[in-house]
Design a protein around this motif. Structure first.
Motif, PDB file in Angstrom:
ATOM      1  N   ARG A  26       0.539   1.584   2.196  1.00  0.00           N
ATOM      2  CA  ARG A  26       1.671   0.726   1.850  1.00  0.00           C
ATOM      3  C   ARG A  26       2.406   0.333   3.134  1.00  0.00           C
ATOM      4  O   ARG A  26       2.425   1.090   4.098  1.00  0.00           O
ATOM      5  N   ASP A  55       0.168  -2.553  -1.025  1.00  0.00           N
ATOM      6  CA  ASP A  55       1.534  -2.693  -1.525  1.00  0.00           C
ATOM      7  C   ASP A  55       2.515  -3.021  -0.397  1.00  0.00           C
ATOM      8  O   ASP A  55       2.398  -2.501   0.715  1.00  0.00           O
ATOM      9  N   ASN A  90       6.085  -5.522  -4.009  1.00  0.00           N
ATOM     10  CA  ASN A  90       5.786  -4.407  -4.916  1.00  0.00           C
ATOM     11  C   ASN A  90       6.914  -3.404  -5.065  1.00  0.00           C
ATOM     12  O   ASN A  90       6.858  -2.510  -5.910  1.00  0.00           O
TER      13      ASN A  90
END
Length: 225
Positions: A26, A55, A90
């Motif tokens: 992420r 993400d 996200n």
């Protein structure tokens, strides 16, 4: 077995692309590294989203300095979340405090609700709290999914005992994500003691503002070994 994950704090598009290529799970996208991160521009967020498949969480922080915000600043944070929600991100990263170093439950909860359905991380403003056990309960009550913290100390190695306590107290109700001075040289020792599921690093090793791909690869490798 629960595979442990790495979030990379990126202060520019270049770092975000390096993070993805090097195996990060992420990206936390921010601007202005010199003050510890602020909200990136809409343009940077759009470019990151176009280029990332992993993400993308976005920092909502108007300025450096403390985490107590005026009414006007709070309204601005709301409008930023509303605008950025439309860009296909996200999750969000923010944290609002009171002058007595407690978490501002009312304001944080309002932003968490506004960000729905996207999850929110309470950032390292958490490290200013005086009572981390109460602050953990407060963060859960606001609806945060993650707390990014160095265990209320300047860095994760000094705060590792508090981090361990937080993970135990959280008991899977919220993720405790250690960050602050986290490097491939200390992640194994930290993980052994703290046993978190997520870890956070800028992976910057040379005084620049660009993530080091080899450092990300090593962080990931040591976390999985």
């Amino acid at each position: 077995m629960n595979l442990k994950k790495i979030e990379i704090a990126c202060f520019n598009l270049e770092s975000a692309l390096i993070a993805q290529k090097s195996g990060a799970d992420r990206v936390e996208l921010c601007a202005d590294m010199s003050v510890g991160g602020t909200t990136p521009t809409i343009e940077t967020i759009q470019q990151a989203r176009e280029n990332l498949t992993i993400d993308l969480y976005v920092m909502i922080r108007l300025r450096g300095g403390n985490f107590v915000y005026s009414g006007a600043e709070f309204e601005q944070m709301k409008s930023e979340i509303e605008a950025i929600k439309k860009l296909g991100v996200n999750g969000f990263v923010f944290g609002i405090m009171k002058y007595d170093n407690t978490i501002n439950i009312e304001q944080n909860k309002a932003l968490v609700d506004l960000a729905k359905p996207f999850p929110c991380t309470f950032h390292r403003a958490f490290d200013e709290v005086l009572d981390y056990k109460k602050a953990l309960v407060d963060a859960i009550s606001c609806g945060f999914s993650t707390i990014l913290t160095s265990g209320t100390f300047p860095n994760v190695m000094e705060g590792k005992e508090v981090l361990r306590q937080l993970v135990i107290q959280a008991n899977n109700r919220i993720e405790i994500m250690p960050g602050g001075g986290l490097r491939s040289t200390n992640i194994s020792e930290l993980n052994e003691m703290v046993k978190a599921n997520w870890y956070h690093s800028s992976a910057i090793t040379d005084g620049s503002e660009i993530a080091n791909p080899e450092e990300i690869i090593q962080l990931k490798k040591k976390l999985q070994s």
